[in-house]
Design a protein around this motif. Structure first.
Motif, PDB file in Angstrom:
ATOM      1  N   LYS A 649       6.425   4.427   3.057  1.00 36.51           N
ATOM      2  CA  LYS A 649       6.259   4.816   4.455  1.00 36.51           C
ATOM      3  C   LYS A 649       4.833   5.306   4.683  1.00 36.51           C
ATOM      4  CE  LYS A 649      11.042   6.227   5.317  1.00 36.51           C
ATOM      5  NZ  LYS A 649      11.925   7.352   5.703  1.00 36.51           N
ATOM      6  N   LEU A 650       4.401   5.240   5.929  1.00 39.75           N
ATOM      7  CA  LEU A 650       3.088   5.733   6.315  1.00 39.75           C
ATOM      8  C   LEU A 650       3.272   6.853   7.329  1.00 39.75           C
ATOM      9  CD1 LEU A 650       0.009   5.046   5.881  1.00 39.75           C
ATOM     10  CD2 LEU A 650       0.135   3.883   8.088  1.00 39.75           C
ATOM     11  N   GLU A 651       2.557   7.936   7.137  1.00 48.36           N
ATOM     12  CA  GLU A 651       2.686   9.074   8.042  1.00 48.36           C
ATOM     13  C   GLU A 651       2.331   8.663   9.469  1.00 48.36           C
ATOM     14  OE1 GLU A 651       0.283  12.190   6.479  1.00 48.36           O
ATOM     15  OE2 GLU A 651       1.703  12.720   4.893  1.00 48.36           O
ATOM     16  N   GLU A 652       3.114   9.157  10.411  1.00 51.79           N
ATOM     17  CA  GLU A 652       2.907   8.805  11.816  1.00 51.79           C
ATOM     18  C   GLU A 652       1.535   9.243  12.314  1.00 51.79           C
ATOM     19  OE1 GLU A 652       4.835   9.911  16.173  1.00 51.79           O
ATOM     20  OE2 GLU A 652       5.975  10.306  14.336  1.00 51.79           O
ATOM     21  N   SER A 653       1.032  10.354  11.755  1.00 49.64           N
ATOM     22  CA  SER A 653      -0.245  10.895  12.215  1.00 49.64           C
ATOM     23  C   SER A 653      -1.423   9.980  11.909  1.00 49.64           C
ATOM     24  CB  SER A 653      -0.488  12.266  11.573  1.00 49.64           C
ATOM     25  OG  SER A 653      -0.483  12.153  10.148  1.00 49.64           O
ATOM     26  N   ALA A 654      -1.253   9.030  10.982  1.00 54.24           N
ATOM     27  CA  ALA A 654      -2.361   8.158  10.599  1.00 54.24           C
ATOM     28  C   ALA A 654      -2.883   7.365  11.793  1.00 54.24           C
ATOM     29  CB  ALA A 654      -1.924   7.214   9.482  1.00 54.24           C
ATOM     30  N   ASN A 656      -0.986   7.474  14.929  1.00 52.76           N
ATOM     31  CA  ASN A 656      -0.221   7.927  16.087  1.00 52.76           C
ATOM     32  C   ASN A 656       0.843   6.901  16.479  1.00 52.76           C
ATOM     33  OD1 ASN A 656       0.476   9.765  18.093  1.00 52.76           O
ATOM     34  ND2 ASN A 656      -0.878   8.802  19.604  1.00 52.76           N
ATOM     35  N   ARG A 657       1.482   6.306  15.460  1.00 54.89           N
ATOM     36  CA  ARG A 657       2.525   5.309  15.682  1.00 54.89           C
ATOM     37  C   ARG A 657       3.714   5.598  14.771  1.00 54.89           C
ATOM     38  NH1 ARG A 657       1.099  -0.772  17.314  1.00 54.89           N
ATOM     39  NH2 ARG A 657      -0.244  -0.325  19.077  1.00 54.89           N
ATOM     40  N   LYS A 658       4.899   5.380  15.309  1.00 53.67           N
ATOM     41  CA  LYS A 658       6.120   5.585  14.541  1.00 53.67           C
ATOM     42  C   LYS A 658       6.468   4.356  13.700  1.00 53.67           C
ATOM     43  CE  LYS A 658       8.535   8.794  17.618  1.00 53.67           C
ATOM     44  NZ  LYS A 658       9.801   9.014  18.357  1.00 53.67           N
ATOM     45  N   ASN A 659       7.394   4.577  12.768  1.00 52.98           N
ATOM     46  CA  ASN A 659       8.053   3.489  12.029  1.00 52.98           C
ATOM     47  C   ASN A 659       7.065   2.581  11.304  1.00 52.98           C
ATOM     48  OD1 ASN A 659      10.420   4.467  13.240  1.00 52.98           O
ATOM     49  ND2 ASN A 659      10.157   3.122  14.996  1.00 52.98           N
ATOM     50  N   MET A 660       6.050   3.191  10.699  1.00 48.50           N
ATOM     51  CA  MET A 660       5.055   2.417   9.970  1.00 48.50           C
ATOM     52  C   MET A 660       5.286   2.513   8.469  1.00 48.50           C
ATOM     53  SD  MET A 660       1.409   2.555  11.912  1.00 48.50           S
ATOM     54  CE  MET A 660       0.927   1.186  10.857  1.00 48.50           C
ATOM     55  N   PHE A 661       4.921   1.442   7.772  1.00 47.51           N
ATOM     56  CA  PHE A 661       4.953   1.453   6.317  1.00 47.51           C
ATOM     57  C   PHE A 661       3.761   0.665   5.804  1.00 47.51           C
ATOM     58  CE2 PHE A 661       7.497  -2.159   7.677  1.00 47.51           C
ATOM     59  CZ  PHE A 661       7.145  -3.189   6.815  1.00 47.51           C
ATOM     60  N   GLN A 662       3.484   0.782   4.515  1.00 46.97           N
ATOM     61  CA  GLN A 662       2.319   0.132   3.929  1.00 46.97           C
ATOM     62  C   GLN A 662       2.725  -0.674   2.701  1.00 46.97           C
ATOM     63  OE1 GLN A 662      -0.467   2.955   2.100  1.00 46.97           O
ATOM     64  NE2 GLN A 662       1.044   4.579   2.424  1.00 46.97           N
ATOM     65  N   VAL A 663       2.117  -1.843   2.581  1.00 47.26           N
ATOM     66  CA  VAL A 663       2.304  -2.690   1.409  1.00 47.26           C
ATOM     67  C   VAL A 663       0.983  -2.671   0.640  1.00 47.26           C
ATOM     68  CG1 VAL A 663       2.863  -4.997   0.563  1.00 47.26           C
ATOM     69  CG2 VAL A 663       3.921  -4.142   2.675  1.00 47.26           C
ATOM     70  N   ILE A 664       0.988  -2.043  -0.554  1.00 51.65           N
ATOM     71  CA  ILE A 664      -0.215  -1.949  -1.374  1.00 51.65           C
ATOM     72  C   ILE A 664      -0.162  -3.060  -2.419  1.00 51.65           C
ATOM     73  CG2 ILE A 664      -1.578  -0.459  -2.890  1.00 51.65           C
ATOM     74  CD1 ILE A 664      -0.290   1.942  -1.510  1.00 51.65           C
ATOM     75  N   TYR A 665      -1.178  -3.915  -2.417  1.00 49.97           N
ATOM     76  CA  TYR A 665      -1.118  -5.112  -3.258  1.00 49.97           C
ATOM     77  C   TYR A 665      -2.436  -5.409  -3.957  1.00 49.97           C
ATOM     78  CZ  TYR A 665      -3.292  -7.145   0.896  1.00 49.97           C
ATOM     79  OH  TYR A 665      -4.122  -7.404   1.952  1.00 49.97           O
ATOM     80  N   GLY A 666      -3.283  -4.435  -4.140  1.00 49.62           N
ATOM     81  CA  GLY A 666      -4.514  -4.655  -4.897  1.00 49.62           C
ATOM     82  C   GLY A 666      -5.746  -4.545  -4.044  1.00 49.62           C
ATOM     83  N   GLU A 667      -5.703  -5.151  -2.848  1.00 50.65           N
ATOM     84  CA  GLU A 667      -6.815  -4.995  -1.930  1.00 50.65           C
ATOM     85  C   GLU A 667      -6.518  -3.803  -1.030  1.00 50.65           C
ATOM     86  OE1 GLU A 667      -7.370  -8.705   0.066  1.00 50.65           O
ATOM     87  OE2 GLU A 667      -7.063  -9.876  -1.760  1.00 50.65           O
ATOM     88  N   LYS A 668      -7.043  -3.837   0.191  1.00 51.35           N
ATOM     89  CA  LYS A 668      -6.730  -2.756   1.116  1.00 51.35           C
ATOM     90  C   LYS A 668      -5.257  -2.834   1.506  1.00 51.35           C
ATOM     91  CE  LYS A 668     -11.385  -2.434   3.050  1.00 51.35           C
ATOM     92  NZ  LYS A 668     -12.219  -2.501   4.283  1.00 51.35           N
ATOM     93  N   PRO A 669      -4.600  -1.687   1.726  1.00 52.45           N
ATOM     94  CA  PRO A 669      -3.181  -1.723   2.086  1.00 52.45           C
ATOM     95  C   PRO A 669      -2.956  -2.484   3.386  1.00 52.45           C
ATOM     96  CG  PRO A 669      -3.888   0.508   1.528  1.00 52.45           C
ATOM     97  CD  PRO A 669      -5.127  -0.312   1.638  1.00 52.45           C
ATOM     98  N   LEU A 670      -1.821  -3.149   3.471  1.00 47.57           N
ATOM     99  CA  LEU A 670      -1.410  -3.794   4.706  1.00 47.57           C
ATOM    100  C   LEU A 670      -0.523  -2.811   5.456  1.00 47.57           C
ATOM    101  CD1 LEU A 670      -1.157  -6.286   6.558  1.00 47.57           C
ATOM    102  CD2 LEU A 670       0.813  -6.991   5.175  1.00 47.57           C
ATOM    103  N   TYR A 671      -0.951  -2.382   6.636  1.00 45.11           N
ATOM    104  CA  TYR A 671      -0.209  -1.416   7.436  1.00 45.11           C
ATOM    105  C   TYR A 671       0.620  -2.164   8.471  1.00 45.11           C
ATOM    106  CZ  TYR A 671      -3.443   1.978   5.416  1.00 45.11           C
ATOM    107  OH  TYR A 671      -4.177   2.759   4.551  1.00 45.11           O
ATOM    108  N   ILE A 672       1.929  -1.881   8.500  1.00 43.23           N
ATOM    109  CA  ILE A 672       2.860  -2.608   9.364  1.00 43.23           C
ATOM    110  C   ILE A 672       3.688  -1.615  10.165  1.00 43.23           C
ATOM    111  CG2 ILE A 672       4.749  -4.283   9.425  1.00 43.23           C
ATOM    112  CD1 ILE A 672       3.807  -5.255   6.665  1.00 43.23           C
TER     113      ILE A 672
END
Length: 836
Positions: A649-654, A656-672
């Motif tokens: 999960k990704l903190e909402e404060s990052a 200012n959006r709800k229901n976010m998560f991150q996929v970390i795969y070697g490069e920069k994280p993909l924020y969804i």
């Protein structure tokens, strides 16, 4: 929960909320599936000549939509054939249901709603209830919280008299606006201009003094004070009311919520607390709620407090011994199904626990054998809703999920995306319809689905094959003179309860992202009816054709009276009921796991130098995660599953959006960003499951984003700094199905605890049978229990009762500890309504 044992240094627990909602269901045309019959009625008609409405219903956590039913056309008493089971990944105030009237050109109209407060859900759980629809207006649609400090001072005025001074100190507020398809109703990174109006009111709500409007443009850290004097002797009978408004609307201010604080709580010290915004008490008084209609719901809401694993050892061991108990009706698992009013409550955790510990095949075999003892007719074999059939249904849903996607999804996508008219009922044909063309279309679809199924045996999970093998031989042993029973025993599950149900309701098996339209739904129903009949052994004989209810279906089935269909079914049933090892499903081709529309944060920068969010179609298979500009377009970006390091999960404060998560795969994280909290949880679970065995998985991660030269979570200034928070996924485990055994055991404990009176009554029945050498059938009501061996059943019941009573104590201690751990009025546990 209780304190740790002497050998344990720490004590941890988990609280998990989950909800099963069943609403408005209409029976489908002879398709075998679990249904609950419910409805909405007496909806407000249109004022014009066409009074009917096209309606659908949404399920919301507060104002966040998490599920939507199919559309029911032209009805004021619509049936919604829906059952929703979901885990709740966040705190909430209300579970709400909105009835909408679908509009093609304008925004969908909300006809009315049913809102059940979290604390009231227990009043309605596991029973059908009619609710009057309430009006939807801005005075009732509120959410968010405010942090306030209030203080009452005594002052001496210039003329020497003593008066009271009320100081209202605003710290910050969190408005939490509702989401519409994942986006806030306010523009991104824009806080609406808000007004606070402050009143001092008497107990009956009459204003005594009205405070001035305080204009605010920031959402936090605002510390300006407003002061006004009240010259009243009985001031402790008054209350402070603070209203929050959004005046960003050019037409009129929009009400966001209010709070009320009795002055008597203030005393001589300041009173500081977080408050949940509340709707206006007079918000709906002017509306005629009786005119809006009613909605019948069956809601089951539970909260599981999961103890550490060692607490469940005794109950877990007792349940896992169930397949070996003779007779099986004396086992703890079987007794669980006997005492639960709805067997589904018992089946879900029981099947998951037995699956986790590799005990499902022997248990299903044992209870199926018990079912067969009471089966007198071959044509009724495994047709009831017994513990055996329910367990097998649930096992197939869990184990066969990927099998269905490999087998049915491609052909169902074709049917739903390029539908051909298939209606063959003369009463439903429209003017100009060519019934022969419709029959050809339906025949094409049936052939395609049927051939796909009968050629899929190599992909059938080994666990399902093992169960089918047992059923086949049990049936042959029970009816030795019928050579076909060994096939009908298997087909009653794999065709009638598995493939036919998935065809008619693809969205419930995640084979399709949305409900099919009315025409496609009818086509799927006709296909499903045909498939389950083709799969029913011996149903194609001439003697059987006369038993069909609809003449048009009887005529259509005659086109399948060829030996090749019977031979294909027999060959398929032979293969899926074999114990020979099979290739794991999806080894040669990637398994489609999940897809849907979400928002992703752009990996690069726009021309103005800012990051942005874009809507994309995401697709997850067993090999890769891809996103596309639109569905069915070539992927823009691909992440191989083997490259995923963690999903969190990704903190909402990052952002200012709800229901976010991150996929970390070697490069920069993909924020969804997902569209709602339930969908976000499902994506995280699916991604974690498919990448669980990756060798380079991370143990720590950053729960927030790297912005403006530093990580928002730990303030580190280097972007490649090691994470600051342990990953929640834990150590990778090479298992097929992710199941929390402790949580399932906790659910079973709760069911036993709730049904303790029935356990005790069953215990008394065993004693009575033993004393009187047989059951007493006059006044005793224990004849509904299956008691084959009173002594063995009595011993198991004693063990269950003793274990449950022992577990009650740590649970009660934990509840008390939990209720006192988060102070009432803190940000984690804000005050609801008036504080006493």
């Amino acid at each position: 929960m209780g304190p740790p044992s002497s050998s344990s240094k720490s004590f941890s627990s988990r609280c998990v909320s989950r909800c099963c909602v069943v609403e408005g269901v209409r029976p489908s045309d002879d398709v075998t599936s679990p249904l609950f019959y419910s409805e909405a009625k007496n909806l407000v008609p249109y004022s014009g000549p066409n009074k009917m409405r096209d309606c659908f219903c949404t399920i919301n956590l507060d104002q966040e939509e998490v599920f939507r039913t199919q559309l029911v056309e032209k009805s004021l008493s619509p049936f919604f054939g829906e059952e929703f089971y979901f885990e709740i990944p966040r705190t909430f105030q209300c579970l709400s249901f909105y009835i909408y009237d679908k509009s093609v050109l304008q925004r969908d109209l909300r006809i009315g709603k049913v809102a059940i407060k979290k604390e009231d859900l227990c009043k309605y759980t596991s029973r059908e209830t009619w609710f009057l629809l309430q009006p939807v207006d801005s005075n009732s649609e509120v959410q968010g919280k405010v942090h306030l400090e209030l203080k009452l001072n005594e002052l001496i005025t210039d003329n020497g008299s003593v008066c009271q001074q009320l100081v209202v100190h605003l710290f910050c507020w969190c408005l939490e606006p509702p989401l519409v398809q994942g986006a806030k109703i306010w523009p991104f990174k824009t806080v609406p201009l808000c007004l606070f109006s402050i009143f001092l009111c008497s107990a009956d709500g009459k204003k005594i003094i009205e405070g001035f409007y305080l204009q605010v443009t920031r959402s936090s850290s605002y510390t300006k004070k407003s002061q006004f004097q009240v010259e009243e002797e009985d001031i402790e009978k008054l209350e402070v009311r603070i209203d929050l408004w959004n005046n960003g609307n050019l037409v009129q201010d929009v009400f966001l919520g209010e709070i009320k604080v009795p002055v008597k709580v203030l005393g001589n010290d300041s009173f500081q607390a977080w408050y949940l915004l509340q709707p206006r008490e007079n918000g709906n008084k002017s509306s005629k709620t009786d005119d809006l209609g009613s909605l019948r719901l069956n809601v089951c809401y539970t909260e599981d407090y999961v103890l550490p694993s060692e607490y469940y050892a005794a109950l877990r061991n007792l349940l896992l011994k169930s397949p070996d108990v003779q007779p099986v009706s004396a086992s703890a698992a079987y007794i669980l199904g006997e005492v639960c009013r709805d067997k589904y409550d018992a089946v879900l955790p029981l099947v998951r626990l037995l699956l986790h510990h590799h005990k499902i095949v022997p248990f299903v075999t044992a209870v199926a054998e018990l079912d067969l003892k009471d089966t007198q007719e071959v044509n009724t074999i495994f047709r009831g809703n017994t513990l055996a059939t329910r367990c097998l249904d649930e096992m197939m849903k869990i184990v066969g999920k990927h099998y269905l996607k490999v087998t049915l999804k491609p052909v169902l996508d074709e049917i739903c995306e390029s539908p051909k008219p298939c209606e063959i009922d003369p009463l439903k044909l429209k003017e100009g319809d060519n019934v022969e063309v419709h029959k050809e279309n339906l025949r094409y679809y049936v052939d395609k689905v049927f051939n796909t199924i009968v050629q899929s045996s190599i992909s059938c999970p080994t666990l399902m094959c093992d169960v089918f093998y047992s059923l086949r031989h049990l049936a042959a042993k029970r009816f030795p003179n019928d050579p076909h029973v060994q096939y009908s025993a298997v087909s009653s599950f794999v065709f009638l309860r598995f493939f036919a149900v998935a065809v008619v309701s693809p969205h419930t098996f995640h084979l399709r992202p949305h409900h099919p339209d009315a025409q496609t739904s009818r086509t799927l129903t006709l296909i499903s009816k045909t498939i389950q009949t083709l799969g029913s052994w011996g149903s194609l004989s001439k003697s059987k054709l006369s038993s069909f209810k609809e003449t048009f279906m009887c005529e259509f089935f005659k086109t399948f009276q060829e030996e090749k269909f019977t031979e294909a079914v027999q060959k398929f049933l032979d293969e899926v009921s074999s114990t020979e090892s099979k290739e794991p499903s999806g080894m040669s081709e990637p398994v489609h796991l999940k897809e849907g529309e979400m928002y992703k944060r752009a990996q690069g920068r726009t021309r103005i130098g800012k990051k942005n969010f874009k809507k994309r179609w995401f697709c997850l298979t067993s090999r890769e995660l891809t996103y596309h500009k639109q569905r069915d377009k070539e992927p823009i970006y691909t992440i191989p599953i083997k490259n995923i390091l963690t999903v969190e999960k990704l903190e909402e404060s990052a952002f200012n959006r709800k229901n976010m998560f991150q996929v970390i795969y070697g490069e920069k994280p993909l924020y969804i960003q997902a569209n709602n909290c339930v969908e976000a949880s499902e994506w995280i679970e699916a991604l974690c499951r498919v990448s669980r065995c990756n060798q380079r998985r991370l143990s720590v991660y950053h729960p927030s984003a790297f912005l403006n030269g530093n990580w928002l979570c730990c303030k580190a200034t280097t972007e490649n700094t090691k994470g600051c928070t342990p990953c929640t996924a834990g150590v990778p485990a090479d298992i097929q199905i992710e199941i929390d055994g402790d949580r399932e055991t906790e659910r079973i404990y709760s069911l036993f605890a709730i049904n303790m009176p029935k356990l005790q009554k069953m215990e008394e029945a065993c004693g009575s049978i033993a004393v009187y050498q047989g059951p007493q059938k006059e006044l005793d009501d224990y004849s509904n229990f299956t008691i084959e061996d009173s002594v063995a059943t009595f011993q198991t019941l004693q063990q269950i009762i003793a274990i449950v009573e022992k577990l009650n104590e740590p649970h009660e201690k934990y509840r008390k500890k939990r209720s006192s751990s988060a102070k009432y009025g803190s940000e984690e546990n804000p005050i609801v309504g008036k504080v006493s």
